[in-house]
Motif scaffolding. Structure first.
Motif, short mmCIF file in Angstrom:
data_model
loop_
_atom_site.label_atom_id
_atom_site.label_comp_id
_atom_site.label_asym_id
_atom_site.label_seq_id
_atom_site.Cartn_x
_atom_site.Cartn_y
_atom_site.Cartn_z
N ALA A 1080 0.92 -1.06 -0.12
CA ALA A 1080 -0.09 -0.09 -0.15
C ALA A 1080 0.91 1.24 -0.14
O ALA A 1080 1.80 1.26 0.75
N PRO A 1081 0.51 2.43 -0.85
CA PRO A 1081 1.62 3.44 -1.02
C PRO A 1081 1.39 4.29 0.23
O PRO A 1081 0.17 4.35 0.81
N SER A 1082 2.17 5.21 0.38
CA SER A 1082 2.21 6.11 1.57
C SER A 1082 1.20 7.26 1.18
O SER A 1082 0.92 7.35 0.12
N PRO A 1083 0.59 7.99 2.16
CA PRO A 1083 -0.33 9.22 1.66
C PRO A 1083 0.51 9.95 0.83
O PRO A 1083 1.50 10.32 0.79
N LEU A 1084 -0.51 10.61 -0.29
CA LEU A 1084 -0.05 11.40 -1.22
C LEU A 1084 -0.60 13.17 -0.85
O LEU A 1084 -1.83 13.23 -0.74
N SER A 1085 0.37 14.11 -0.62
CA SER A 1085 0.14 15.30 -0.31
C SER A 1085 0.09 16.20 -1.63
O SER A 1085 1.19 16.17 -2.13
N VAL A 1086 -0.83 17.04 -2.01
CA VAL A 1086 -0.83 17.88 -3.30
C VAL A 1086 -1.39 19.30 -2.77
O VAL A 1086 -1.95 19.37 -1.79
N ALA A 1087 -1.01 20.15 -3.64
CA ALA A 1087 -1.61 21.52 -3.22
C ALA A 1087 -2.63 21.73 -4.28
O ALA A 1087 -3.01 21.07 -5.12
N PRO A 1088 -3.80 22.59 -3.75
CA PRO A 1088 -4.81 22.83 -4.58
C PRO A 1088 -4.52 23.40 -6.03
O PRO A 1088 -3.97 24.01 -6.25
N GLY A 1089 -5.54 22.70 -6.94
CA GLY A 1089 -5.27 22.82 -8.28
C GLY A 1089 -4.33 21.95 -8.96
O GLY A 1089 -4.19 22.09 -10.22
N GLU A 1090 -3.39 21.31 -8.30
CA GLU A 1090 -2.41 20.36 -8.80
C GLU A 1090 -3.14 19.10 -9.16
O GLU A 1090 -4.15 18.66 -8.54
N PRO A 1091 -2.74 18.64 -10.31
CA PRO A 1091 -3.07 17.09 -10.88
C PRO A 1091 -2.84 16.41 -9.83
O PRO A 1091 -1.73 16.30 -9.26
N VAL A 1092 -3.63 15.07 -9.74
CA VAL A 1092 -3.42 13.93 -9.05
C VAL A 1092 -3.46 12.60 -10.08
O VAL A 1092 -4.60 12.57 -10.45
N VAL A 1093 -2.59 11.88 -9.94
CA VAL A 1093 -2.69 10.52 -10.89
C VAL A 1093 -2.40 9.39 -9.78
O VAL A 1093 -1.21 9.29 -9.24
N LEU A 1094 -3.34 8.43 -9.83
CA LEU A 1094 -3.37 7.16 -9.05
C LEU A 1094 -3.40 5.84 -9.99
O LEU A 1094 -4.24 6.09 -10.71
N SER A 1095 -1.99 5.19 -9.91
CA SER A 1095 -2.02 4.04 -10.87
C SER A 1095 -1.86 2.54 -10.18
O SER A 1095 -1.34 2.87 -9.10
N CYS A 1096 -2.32 1.56 -10.91
CA CYS A 1096 -1.80 0.23 -10.49
C CYS A 1096 -1.87 -0.62 -11.54
O CYS A 1096 -2.36 -0.21 -12.73
N GLU A 1097 -1.05 -1.76 -11.22
CA GLU A 1097 -0.93 -2.58 -12.66
C GLU A 1097 -1.40 -4.08 -12.21
O GLU A 1097 -1.36 -4.51 -11.23
N LEU A 1098 -2.29 -4.73 -12.96
CA LEU A 1098 -2.83 -5.95 -12.86
C LEU A 1098 -2.22 -7.11 -13.57
O LEU A 1098 -1.45 -7.05 -14.24
N SER A 1099 -2.57 -8.23 -13.00
CA SER A 1099 -1.84 -9.57 -13.77
C SER A 1099 -2.71 -9.89 -15.01
O SER A 1099 -1.79 -10.61 -15.70
#
Length: 1768
Positions: A1080-1099
């Protein structure tokens, strides 16, 4: 060997050799050749070493240098090699050619195929000859095409067709081709028609018909062009045409070409049916022209070639291919790269008339630039034909004397290969000319096409001046085709098509294997022999050449550089050259070379020289010449000596002649002439030209011109009846020629009963009122020529003229029967009866009446129509016995045995067409009658009978017979092996599940076991590899994937030749797992208005996932995006806000407990608004868009845009957009006033940039075009600019200078359009006009032609009476015009009867003294103006100068009434008893100059009455005709005659009247002259001569002349009957078949007996005896073993024996066992036909062979103990 040559080395030389000729016996054969020589050679023809002499059938032709041999009525004995030998004092040459005479088979009525005897070897056999060849055709798509050819030859040739060098069964799609064999229509030979149903565009090509037999091969070809039907135009002419092809689905390829170069596009298409190809350019269909060539190359590709590309050729080219299954496209974008240096003014296309001129003109940038002119690839040099002019920068080419071959593409080229191109079109009778050259490989087909202006005209094809045969030429409408199939080296040359004075030529070049010329002779030596003689010797070349060759000897006078040919020698190695072969005294050198058809060897010079001198001798004539002339002819006698200006003397009858006005002697070089300007009879005698002991003699005969009879040229037979007027006319070639008339050898003297008339060249003998004694043979003698007339006068004394005896008529059912009875009176009525009862007219029985002929017609006779018919009148009757029988049943199709090969389960149809629809037939198979079942169906459709095998099996093969009683048709059917099938699994589609990774194995079982299979995956064929194994073991076929992966899933197909099975392989996958991140990844902190990308890879890439935010499902939108990239899953937050903070979960699937992965997102406080990037200054063109862009932070911040300090609001020309953190301002269509400063504000920050707007160039989109106008017309010059310019933005110039102020000039602007108007142009307005802007310029030429000449008052038609005057007047639009008057196309000149006057605009023509012949068209022509009117001259009324007189004639004679008119051209109406008469076979109306005659032949009582004639309003008569009766008696009766078969018999009968026409009958049959019958009349005596008597000729001979008749008997003793053709001594027949034994005897009608083992056979169910002419047959039905024995045919004292052997049928036995054991050593003892059968791998339930089966009978006794299971 001794050879001689004439002065200047001119021995005979053949320019054209005679060619071999093949003709059918009886036809005309001609050999032609062209031979030159100095002096002209003497030509003789030889055959077999013997010189030929002229005869009735053989003649020799000579026309200058052309010589010929003409053979009329060629016979087989005339066949052979004919030699043309040409000889003069300089040498000798010869050429040979063969004449082959084909003997056609003897024609007999309706020969039966089985009864035609084979021609004996060597009897007229020969190679095939085409009687009629196929004709080239031009058809529309969908039409039916029939190509037919007929060929003759013995043996009969085999015909077959090819298309473009391929057999029809090799053509990609030939399912709509059908072959229809047949017989030649006009004689012996075969024909084969090729029928193409619903022709398609790919069917275009060359079709060649081949004829082949044992003696040779012949071929004839034709061109077929299938064209697309024309499409109907759109209803609205302004409407854009609909797109022809579908839009492209992908970007086209790009092709660049330099201007002036060629562009070649090739498209290779496959499909079935064969696709149709169309080329398109910019959506429009392309047609071939001078610069666009469309053809198909040798590899089958479709090629479009654009020659000399220009800027206008750029665009999208599409190759569209379509068939019934669909359509496909291939496209390429053509770009033409223009050179930097360009022509200031390019060439323009021009047109010209044939025999006129054409002018091409262009301009180069600099006058010093050199140029060159080309016609296509041929450089043109200055000459009279091509005049090349350079005037400053102008380059001009003038083509003089235009002809059809000048039509084409012309180029002007300057340095750097910069070209300008134009088309020259030559208008004339030929629209489409031949290509300049055509290269063809040896053996291919050559096709040349010409299109003419007029349809149906006949042109002439020739090669090197020699006319080509008509069988390879076709004319259809405007098209003319020449097809040369299978060209050889001899076909190469210059091919010309001529139409009148128009010609077009193509150079046909045949590429073939190159051969080496022969080597030079060796050991050349010179020996000086006797005085004035030299001997030359040499040896043949080493090595010896493989091809025939000759030696060519040449001489050279010492001191000269020229070598002159002496003569040619074939095989000699030495030659003696005498002094008389050189032209003058001197020293000479010699050289020699070897020459063959492949070239010439190097020369070999004889060492040394020889001194030779030439004695004086006479070159011509060689022999004494006999000449015949007529008085007043010019006589020229010429004697040619070997030396120039050598003296000679002339003598006549031994006395030296003296010159005078009537005899002139001349000398011209070597020729001495004696001339008699006007020959007289006393000039006849022997003339001699004498010089130094040699003389030439001329025997001259001068005589008066002979008299010739012009008409008639053949024997004339005149039949008349008593009192009829008979006129015998003869025309001679001179009006003063005397003639003499003779009757039966005695000269005729004029008296009251015989009138002799002379009128110009016409001589007539008139018998005003003939009597029977006036008949006989008359002769008109004029000099040595005679005209023969046979006059027969008959006297009718009974009602029925024909028939005189009983008539027997034999007919078959449905045949047309006509019973004819001829009466002596046309008005007599008859009564027809049948078997004593009067007949009634109906559609089945017609009664006809025509003059004296009465007919009873049975259109379709039936059996019940048999009986006795009587034609009765008063007490007389004519009897007809009609016998109707059923016609024999004949099989019309097939004529020969038919062999069919089919595969198992295929439908086989055997069809037989009979001559009668209701005739019964029986079908047999292998001798046994067939029975109808589900596997065998018998059908009947009228006269067509069919046997159908719906699903043929191998056991269905065999011999089938369709028996129609009198005839049979045979069919041999062979059914091939069963198809290759898939036995297991039974289903044809299987779904198979496997785990991945894992092992996958697919298997199936095929039958037969040796069948080949192919494996496919998803439509592509697979090949064996490490990852895919293919196996075959017995009937099992396997495909194995040792380590299958998920991507290996799909559709697998196993395919045999006939079947296929599908395996759908499905591979199960393991559970889905998260591969990354692993924890499990660590918490992700971003500034307001910045883009956020969450990704994972399946088998697994395709596994579904569910995203959730704080336990709630995530919905896409509102700044959230979900992506799947293969096995990767992505959640994107475009601009993070406080609401986006929380826990995000990605779960694989919705099942409880499914794997999942969680992400924690933390959003910081909002950031201050600021500008991240600066604005960029922009410079744009007027009308373009300007776009400013900047970046802000945060991404959702608002900005404010300002222009020149003012806030900008969105509108039509202002657009504002945002994209993430980007802010965009777009200004549409910027103008000059939009320039300034653009500012953007974001929060407390701002950025500015400068906008610059440049003015747009004013360019011309549509440029000026050249204009041609007539003086006085209004002209408008128009251009279109790329934008709307301001007033004054463009200006108009002329010759580079501004336009002058003129009220006739006006200018206007309408948006983008600028126009210049010139009102009422004058000649001074002609010149170059231009339109200029600051950025562009366009020029055009205004050409003004003078005002056209017009007619103000045209000519009017004039009608006058004969002898009057006619005046024609017209008024033109101009004064002082000079014109020509013509009548009927002939120019008129002033004269006594023609007055021509002109004044101002008026022109007048006065014609006086006009006659009827002056009627016609009167025209006036001036320049290009022509005006015409009609002149009609009416004739003066006709009057009757002399009217007819009363006549009295005897019945049966001819009555002639005569009147004379005032004019020769007038129609007379004759009347009898007030009713108008019309011509008929018995009534003739004649016009002889101004005389008009009415002749009534075979006058009867009904012809008596009053007659009158009328012409216009004038009448003459009435006059009276009285008819008296006449009788005929027999003075000398016929005598009976007895003769032997083959001898002749003569019968004579004398009657009382010499002019009586008699009829001869034999056995009730009317006799007519023929090969065995000759009939003649000598005065009152009538003679019948019968030759080559036959036994059936015996019977009663009857002679009948009117009512009188005489009878006699003819007895013919028959000769013993003999056999000409015997049956074979031994014949083998299978049990159940039909046996036929056939013999031919020496004559028809002979009776024969058939015996078996000495016992006579009688007709019945078992035996059938047939007779057809001299052929007799014994048919034994259903042959059984007991029928075996000796059969004998007894014909008179002759007999023939045949041993009949009966064998059991050979029935194949299926092998039901799986093995057959034979000793290995015994296999060679088997019959050869069965040895190979033991190499076949036998499977369960299979046969040993599909063609033959092995039975016990086939195993020889020598094989010890063969092991055959009991079931085999």
């Amino acid at each position: 060997m001794k050879a001689s040559s004439g002065d200047q080395g001119s021995p005979p030389c053949f320019l054209r050799f005679p060619r071999p000729v093949r003709v059918v016996s009886g036809a005309e054969a001609e050999l032609k050749c062209v031979v030159l020589g100095e002096p002209p050679p003497v030509v003789v023809w030889e055959k077999g070493g013997q010189q030929l002499a002229a005869s009735e059938r053989l003649s020799f032709l000579a026309d200058g240098a052309e010589h010929g041999l003409l053979l009329n009525g060629a016979l087989p004995t005339d066949a052979g090699v004919y030699v043309c030998r040409a000889r003069n004092v300089a040498g000798e040459a010869y050429a040979a050619a063969a004449i082959t005479v084909l003997e056609p088979p003897a024609s007999e009525p309706e020969p039966q195929p089985a009864e035609l005897p084979l021609p004996p070897p060597g009897s007229g056999e020969g190679a095939p000859v085409f009687l009629a060849g196929p004709r080239s055709q031009w058809v529309l798509r969908g039409a039916e095409v029939v190509l037919t050819c007929q060929a003759g030859g013995l043996p009969e040739p085999t015909l077959y067709w090819e298309k473009d060098g391929m057999a029809l069964d090799e053509v990609w799609d030939s399912s709509h081709f059908a072959l229809e064999p047949g017989r030649a229509e006009d004689g012996p030979g075969a024909s084969l028609a090729l029928r193409i149903l619903a022709a398609r565009l790919p069917d275009s090509g060359v079709y060649v018909c081949h004829a082949r037999n044992a003696h040779g091969h012949a071929q004839a070809g034709a061109l077929l062009q299938v064209q697309q039907p024309p499409e109907s135009p759109p209803a609205d002419p302004d409407e854009a045409p609909a797109p022809v092809v579908e839009p492209l689905k992908c970007a086209p390829k790009t092709f660049w070409v330099n201007e002036g170069k060629h562009a070649k596009f090739r498209c290779y298409v496959m499909g079935k049916p064969e696709p149709e190809i169309e080329w398109h350019w910019e959506g429009l269909p392309l047609l071939p022209d001078r610069r666009r060539l469309m053809y198909r190359d040798r590899d089958g590709g479709f090629v479009l070639k654009v020659l000399y590309c220009q800027a206008k050729d750029r665009g999208l080219y599409v190759c569209a291919a379509r068939n019934s299954a669909g359509q496909t496209l291939s496209a390429v974008q053509l770009h033409v790269k223009e050179p930097r240096l360009r022509f200031t003014r390019p060439l323009q296309d021009v047109e010209g008339r044939e025999h006129g001129i054409a002018v091409l003109e262009c301009k180069v940038p600099n006058s010093r630039i050199p140029t060159a002119w080309f016609r296509e690839d041929q450089r043109l040099l200055p000459c009279r034909k091509y005049e090349q002019i350079e005037e400053g920068t102008v380059r001009r080419l003038i083509i003089h004397r235009l002809k059809a071959d000048d039509d084409g593409v012309y180029l002007c080229e300057m340095r750097g290969r910069v070209r300008t191109v134009a088309n020259v079109t030559v208008k004339g009778p030929i629209l489409k000319r031949l290509p300049r050259k055509l290269d063809v490989l040896e053996g291919e087909n050559a096709v040349l096409l010409v299109e003419t202006l007029e349809a149906g005209v006949q042109g002439r094809w020739s090669r090197d001046g020699e006319e080509l045969p008509a069988i390879c030429q076709t004319t259809s409408g405007h098209m003319h085709a020449l097809v040369l199939p299978g060209v050889t080296r001899e076909d190469a040359g210059e091919v010309t098509f001529s139409l009148g004075n128009s010609h077009t030529t193509a150079l046909l070049r045949v590429k073939c294997i190159k051969h080496s010329p022969p080597g030079p002779p060796v050991s050349a030596e010179m020996f000086k022999g006797q005085k004035n003689t030299v001997l030359l010797t040499w040896k043949p070349p080493e090595p010896a050449p493989e091809t025939p060759f000759i030696y060519r000897l040449e001489r050279q006078e010492v001191g000269s550089e020229d070598w002159i040919q002496c003569f040619s020698i074939e095989k000699a190695g030495a030659v003696e050259v005498p002094g008389d072969c050189v032209p003058s005294e001197g020293d000479y050198r010699f050289r020699i070379c070897a020459v063959s058809g492949h070239g010439r060897s190097p020369h070999v010079v004889f060492h040394g020289s020889a001194h030779l001198e030439s004695p004086v001798h006479i070159l011509s004539p060689q022999n004494k010449v006999s000449l015949t002339f007529t008085t007043s002819d010019r006589v020229v006698l010429t004697c040619e000596l070997s030396r120039v200006d050598f003296p000679a003397m002339w003598y006549k009858d031994g006395q030296k002649v003296e010159e005078s006005e009537l005899l002139v002697v001349k000398m011209d070089g070597r020729k001495h002439r004696l001339i008699l300007p006007e020959a007289k009879v006393q000039d006849s005698g022997e003339f001699e030209c004498r010089t130094e002991g040699v003389s030439a003699f001329f025997n001259v005969t001068v005589q008066d011109p002979p008299v010739h009879i012009v008409d008639p040229r053949e024997h004339v037979f005149v039949h008349a009846i008593t009192s009829e007027c008979v006129m015998l006319a003869c025309e001679v070639d001179r009006e003063d020629a005397p003639v003499r008339w003779y009757k039966d050898g005695q000269e005729v003297e004029e008296n009251d009963f015989v009138v002799l008339e002379n009128e110009g060249p016409h001589r007539r003998l008139v018998l005003p009122a003939t009597q029977p004694s006036d008949g006989g043979e008359f002769q008109c003698v004029a000099g040595d020529e005679r005209a023969y007339f046979t006059v027969t006068i008959t006297d009718v004394s009974s009602w029925i003229v024909y028939p005189s005896g009983k008539v027997y008529v034999a007919a078959v059912r449905l045949e047309r029967v006509v019973l004819t009875c001829e009466l002596c009176r046309p008005w007599a009525e008859v009564r027809w009866t049948k078997d004593g009862e009067e007949v009634v007219e109906s559609p089945a029985l017609l009664l006809q009446k025509e003059d004296t002929i009465r007919r009873l017609v049975l259109p379709a006779v039936q059996l019940e129509d048999s009986g006795e018919y009587l034609c009765e009148i008063d007490d007389e009757s004519a009897s007809f016995t009609v016998t109707v029988t059923e016609p024999p049943v004949r099989i019309l199709y097939p004529r020969d045995e038919v062999a069919l090969i089919a595969v198992t389960l295929e439908c086989v149809v055997l069809m037989c067409e009979l001559s009668q629809e209701d005739a019964p037939v029986r079908w047999y198979k292998d001798g046994l009658e067939v029975e109808e079942s589900e596997a065998l169906v018998l059908e009947r459709d009228g006269a067509r009978c069919r046997l159908v095998l719906p699903a043929a099996q191998p056991e269905d093969g065999g011999e089938f017979v369709c028996d129609a009683g009198d005839d049979s048709a045979f069919f041999t059917v062979t059914v091939t092996a069963p198809p290759e099938r898939i036995v297991h699994p039974a289903a044809r589609s299987l779904d198979l599940h496997f785990g991945a990774p894992g092992r996958v194995e697919l298997h199936c079982e095929v039958a037969p076991a040796g069948s080949q299979v192919r494996w496919y995956k998803d439509g592509l064929e697979v090949e064996a590899s490490d990852a895919l194994h293919l196996g075959a073991e017995g009937p099992t076929r396997t495909l194995t994937l040792p380590h299958a992966q998920p991507e290996d899933a799909g559709e697998y197909v196993c395919e045999t030749r006939d079947e296929a099975i599908t395996f759908n392989v499905i591979l199960a996958e393991p559970p889905v797992q998260f591969l990354a991140p692993e924890t499990a990844p660590s918490p992700l902190s971003v500034a307001p208005g910045e883009p956020v990308v969450l990704s994972c890879e399946l088998s697994r890439a395709g596994a579904p996932v569910i995203w959730s935010h704080n336990g709630k499902p995530v919905q896409e939108g509102e700044g959230l995006e979900l992506h799947a990239e293969g096995p990767r899953r992505v959640l994107c937050i475009q601009a993070a806000g406080p609401a986006h903070a929380g826990l995000y979960t990605c779960q694989s699937g919705a099942a409880p407990g499914a794997p999942s992965l969680s992400f924690t997102v933390q959003v910081a406080e909002p950031l201050p608004v600021k500008l991240v990037s600066e604005l960029t200054p922009l410079t744009v063109h007027e009308g373009d868009d300007a776009t400013f862009r900047c970046e802000v932070s945060p991404a959702d911040a608002d900005v404010t845009w300002l222009r020149n300090g003012a806030v900008v609001a969105p509108g039509p020309q202002v657009e504002m957009a945002r994209n993430g953190s980007s802010r965009i301002l777009t200004l549409r269509g910027c103008q000059l006033g939009d320039a300034g400063t653009v500012t953007v504000r974001a929060g407390s920050t701002a950025a500015s940039a400068r906008l610059h707007v440049r003015e747009t160039e004013l360019l011309f989109l549509r440029r000026l075009q050249d204009v041609r106008a007539e003086e006085g017309q209004d002209v408008c010059l128009e251009v279109e600019t790329g934008r709307v310019g301001t007033v004054g933005a463009v200006r108009w110039v002329r010759g580079g200078q501004p336009l002058p102020h003129d009220s006739r000039l006006s200018m206007a602007q309408d948006g983008h359009i600028h126009r210049l108007f010139i009102h009422g142009v004058v000649l001074a307005d002609q010149g170059t006009y231009g339109c200029e802007s600051h950025n562009d310029r366009t020029l055009a030429r205004l050409s003004v032609r003078p005002r056209q000449l017009r007619v103000l008052r045209p000519l009017e038609d004039v009608t006058i009476s004969e002898g009057g005057s006619a005046t024609f007047q017209l008024e033109l639009s101009q004064e002082g015009v000079t014109g020509e008057w013509a009548r009927g196309g002939v120019r008129l000149h002033p004269g006594p009867k023609c007055h021509i006057h002109s004044e101002g605009q008026s022109h007048q023509l006065v014609l006086s003294g006009l006659g009827l012949a002056d009627s016609g068209c009167v025209s006036f022509t001036a320049d290009s103006l022509r005006c015409a009117a009609r002149l009609v001259v009416r004739e003066v009324p006709v009057t009757i100068v002399r009217g007819p007189q009363d006549l009295e004639v005897t019945e049966g004679d001819t009555a002639t009434f005569e009147c004379e008119l005032s004019q020769a051209l007038a129609d007379v109406t004759w009347e009898k008893d007030g009713r108008a008469l019309t011509p008929s076979p018995r009534l003739r109306l004649q016009a002889l100059g101004t005389r008009r005659l009415l002749q009534l032949r075979r006058c009867g009582p009904s012809d008596a009455g009053t007659y009158s004639c009328a012409v216009g309003t004038a009448r003459a008569g009435p006059v009276r005709l009285i008819v008296h009766d006449r009788t005929v008696e027999v003075l000398s009766e016929l005598l009976s005659v007895s003769a032997r078969e083959g001898d002749g018999a003569t019968f004579e009968c004398t009657v009382s009247e010499a002019e009586t026409t008699g009829r001869w009958e034999l056995g009730g049959r009317l006799l007519r002259p023929g090969a065995r019958v000759r009939i003649r009349q000598e005065g009152k005596k009538h003679i019948l001569v019968l030759s080559e008597l036959r036994p059936e000729d015996a019977g009663e001979v009857r002679f009948q002349a009117g009512p009188a008749q005489s009878l006699a008997l003819l007895e013919v003793e028959a000769l013993p009957l003999q056999m000409c053709r015997r049956p074979p001594r031994e014949k083998t027949i299978l049990v159940g078949r039909r046996a036929v034994l056939e013999v031919t005897v020496s004559r028809s009608g002979g009776h024969v007996f058939w015996l078996r083992e000495g016992a006579q056979l009688c007709p019945g169910d078992k035996y059938e005896m047939r007779s057809h002419g001299p052929t007799h047959s014994l048919v034994i039905r259903d042959v059984r073993p007991e029928d075996q024995g000796t059969y004998c045919c007894q014909a008179g004292q002759d007999s023939a024996h045949t041993r009949l052997l009966v064998e059991a049928p050979f029935l194949p036995v299926p092998l039901l066992c799986t093995s057959l054991t034979l000793p290995a050593s015994s296999l060679s003892l088997l019959p050869p036909a069965h040895r190979s059968e033991f190499h076949v791998s036998l499977g369960r339930g299979l046969f040993l062979s599909s063609y033959t089966c092995l039975t016990r009978r086939d195993i020889p006794p020598s094989i010890p103990n063969p092991s055959i299971p009991s079931r085999c």
